[in-house]
Design a protein around this motif. Structure first.
Motif, mmCIF file in Angstrom:
data_model
loop_
_atom_site.group_PDB
_atom_site.id
_atom_site.type_symbol
_atom_site.label_atom_id
_atom_site.label_comp_id
_atom_site.label_asym_id
_atom_site.label_seq_id
_atom_site.Cartn_x
_atom_site.Cartn_y
_atom_site.Cartn_z
ATOM 1 N N ARG A 21 28.107 22.808 5.137
ATOM 2 C CA ARG A 21 26.816 23.493 5.209
ATOM 3 C C ARG A 21 27.018 24.996 5.388
ATOM 4 O O ARG A 21 28.033 25.438 5.938
ATOM 5 N N SER A 22 26.031 25.740 4.961
ATOM 6 C CA SER A 22 26.080 27.198 5.048
ATOM 7 C C SER A 22 25.774 27.640 6.478
ATOM 8 O O SER A 22 25.322 26.851 7.320
ATOM 9 N N GLN A 23 25.977 28.916 6.730
ATOM 10 C CA GLN A 23 25.673 29.465 8.049
ATOM 11 C C GLN A 23 24.203 29.253 8.396
ATOM 12 O O GLN A 23 23.864 28.837 9.507
ATOM 13 N N ALA A 24 23.315 29.522 7.442
ATOM 14 C CA ALA A 24 21.884 29.355 7.696
ATOM 15 C C ALA A 24 21.545 27.898 7.994
ATOM 16 O O ALA A 24 20.704 27.604 8.856
ATOM 17 N N GLU A 25 22.185 26.982 7.288
ATOM 18 C CA GLU A 25 21.919 25.557 7.518
ATOM 19 C C GLU A 25 22.401 25.116 8.888
ATOM 20 O O GLU A 25 21.744 24.311 9.555
ATOM 21 N N VAL A 26 23.525 25.643 9.330
ATOM 22 C CA VAL A 26 24.013 25.302 10.667
ATOM 23 C C VAL A 26 23.096 25.913 11.722
ATOM 24 O O VAL A 26 22.791 25.287 12.747
ATOM 25 N N GLU A 27 22.631 27.118 11.472
ATOM 26 C CA GLU A 27 21.740 27.780 12.432
ATOM 27 C C GLU A 27 20.456 26.985 12.644
ATOM 28 O O GLU A 27 19.878 27.021 13.748
ATOM 29 N N ARG A 28 20.008 26.263 11.620
ATOM 30 C CA ARG A 28 18.761 25.500 11.764
ATOM 31 C C ARG A 28 18.865 24.427 12.845
ATOM 32 O O ARG A 28 17.852 24.061 13.452
ATOM 33 N N PHE A 29 20.051 23.908 13.086
ATOM 34 C CA PHE A 29 20.209 22.910 14.146
ATOM 35 C C PHE A 29 19.898 23.503 15.521
ATOM 36 O O PHE A 29 19.624 22.769 16.463
ATOM 37 N N PHE A 30 19.950 24.828 15.619
ATOM 38 C CA PHE A 30 19.694 25.503 16.900
ATOM 39 C C PHE A 30 18.256 26.010 17.001
ATOM 40 O O PHE A 30 17.948 26.799 17.902
ATOM 41 N N SER A 31 17.379 25.569 16.109
ATOM 42 C CA SER A 31 15.986 26.021 16.133
ATOM 43 C C SER A 31 15.367 25.777 17.502
ATOM 44 O O SER A 31 15.468 24.673 18.058
ATOM 45 N N GLY A 32 14.739 26.811 18.055
ATOM 46 C CA GLY A 32 14.095 26.702 19.356
ATOM 47 C C GLY A 32 15.018 26.953 20.519
ATOM 48 O O GLY A 32 14.568 26.980 21.680
ATOM 49 N N LEU A 33 16.308 27.153 20.270
ATOM 50 C CA LEU A 33 17.277 27.417 21.328
ATOM 51 C C LEU A 33 17.635 28.900 21.350
ATOM 52 O O LEU A 33 17.492 29.605 20.351
ATOM 53 N N ASP A 34 18.131 29.353 22.479
ATOM 54 C CA ASP A 34 18.633 30.718 22.607
ATOM 55 C C ASP A 34 20.130 30.695 22.345
ATOM 56 O O ASP A 34 20.899 30.137 23.151
ATOM 57 N N LEU A 35 20.533 31.274 21.216
ATOM 58 C CA LEU A 35 21.951 31.252 20.861
ATOM 59 C C LEU A 35 22.774 32.112 21.813
ATOM 60 O O LEU A 35 22.389 33.225 22.168
ATOM 61 N N VAL A 36 23.897 31.573 22.229
ATOM 62 C CA VAL A 36 24.864 32.330 23.014
ATOM 63 C C VAL A 36 25.577 33.289 22.069
ATOM 64 O O VAL A 36 25.952 32.917 20.953
#
Length: 268
Positions: A221-236
Motif C-alpha cells: 500500500r502507498s503512504q496515503a493508504e497506510v495513513e488512512r488506517f490512522f484516521s481520527g488518531l494523532d500521529l506521533v
C-alpha cells in the motif's frame, strides 16, 4: 525420535504459511520445505527481504520502547504475533516496566504450539495467547482471555506489525482496525508497519506474484493508504514514514532501502 504429528494440530506442512516464511527469513527453525520454497522465491524477487524482516523486527522493539517509556503504556495487544523470536514484545516492554501486560494473537496453529515460550512473563506482569483472526475483531474482543489479561478501562497499544498486508481492500481491513480501536479507551495507541511498492514497484510486483502462486495474498500500500488506517488518531512524529526513518537508533543512509512504511498514532 518420533516425528510430531502436525496434522493432528491442524498444521499442513505442505502449504506455506506467512508466519513460518517470516521465521525462515529471520533465521528460525520452525518452518517447513513449502515455507522455505516460497521464502526463496520472494527473495529472488527482492534479495534484501531477510534484512527487511529484521528491520521490521527492530522497529517493533523501537516502537515498544517508545510506547512504554514515552507514552506510559502498560498494556499491549499484538495481532499477528508469529513464531516466538527473542526478544518478544513482552520481553522488550517488561524489561522497562515489569508490570506490563501483553495479549498475543495469531491464527496459525504452530504458533500455539510455541505459546508457552510467549508466556514467560515477569511476575509483576502478565502474558497470554489467543488463537483468533483479525478478520473477526468482535470475536477477539469478546474472548475471555482478553478481559483476563487487559483492563480496557486503561490505555492499550494495538500492534499491527506486518499483518494488514494480507488483506485485500475488499476484505475491508479499515473496518477491522476501526472495530478494535473503538473498543479501546482514549490514550490508546495504534502501531502499524506495512510493505509498499512506492520505493521499488517492479520488485514488489514480482514478490506479490510469487506469493500469489503459493496461495498467499500480499497487498502493498502507498503512504496515503497506510495513513488512512490512522484516521481520527494523532500521529506521533514523524508520522507515517519509511520504517527505517521512524525514531532510528542509528544513522541510516537510505531509509527507503526497507520497503515498508511505519507509524504510531494516539487515540484522542
Amino acid at each position: 525420535m518420533t516425528t510430531p504429528d502436525f496434522s493432528a494440530a491442524g498444521i499442513d506442512i505442505n502449504v506455506p504459511q506467512e508466519a513460518r516464511v517470516y521465521d525462515y527469513w529471520l533465521g528460525g527453525k520452525d518452518n517447513f520445505a513449502a515455507d522455505r520454497a516460497l521464502g526463496d522465491a520472494m527473495v529472488r524477487a527482492i534479495p534484501t527481504l531477510p534484512e527487511m524482516a529484521r528491520a521490521n523486527r527492530a522497529f517493533m522493539e523501537r516502537a515498544a520502547r517508545y510506547l512504554v517509556k514515552e507514552a506510559g503504556i502498560r498494556q499491549f495487544i499484538d495481532i499477528g504475533t508469529g513464531i516466538p523470536t527473542s526478544p518478544n514484545l513482552h520481553e522488550v516492554t517488561q524489561q522497562i516496566a515489569p508490570e506490563t501486560r501483553v495479549l498475543y494473537v495469531d491464527n496459525d496453529p504452530i504458533v500455539l504450539t510455541h505459546a508457552r515460550a510467549l508466556m514467560a512473563s515477569e511476575p509483576a506482569g502478565k502474558t497470554d495467547f489467543v488463537m483468533a483472526d483479525l478478520r473477526e475483531p468482535e470475536a477477539l474482543l469478546s474472548h475471555p482471555a482478553l478481559r483476563q489479561t487487559l483492563d480496557l478501562g486503561q490505555p492499550v497499544a494495538l500492534m499491527l506489525v506486518a499483518i494488514l498486508m494480507y488483506f485485500q481492500d475488499s476484505d475491508d481491513p479499515q473496518a477491522m482496525v476501526s472495530t478494535l480501536l473503538d473498543a479501546l479507551p482514549s490514550g490508546s495507541y495504534l502501531t502499524i508497519t506495512h510493505p509498499t511498492a512506492d520505493f521499488a514497484p517492479a520488485q514488489l510486483a514480482a514478490a506479490v506474484e510469487a506469493a500469489a502462486q503459493a496461495g498467499i495474498t500480499l497487498v502493498p500500500r502507498s503512504q496515503a493508504e497506510v495513513e488512512r488506517f490512522f484516521s481520527g488518531l494523532d500521529l506521533v512524529e514523524p508520522g507515517v514514514v519509511p520504517l527505517l526513518a521512524w525514531h532510528p537508533d542509528r544513522t541510516v543512509e537510505d531509509p527507503r532501502s526497507a520497503y515498508y512504511y511505519a507509524g504510531t498514532g494516539r487515540k484522542p
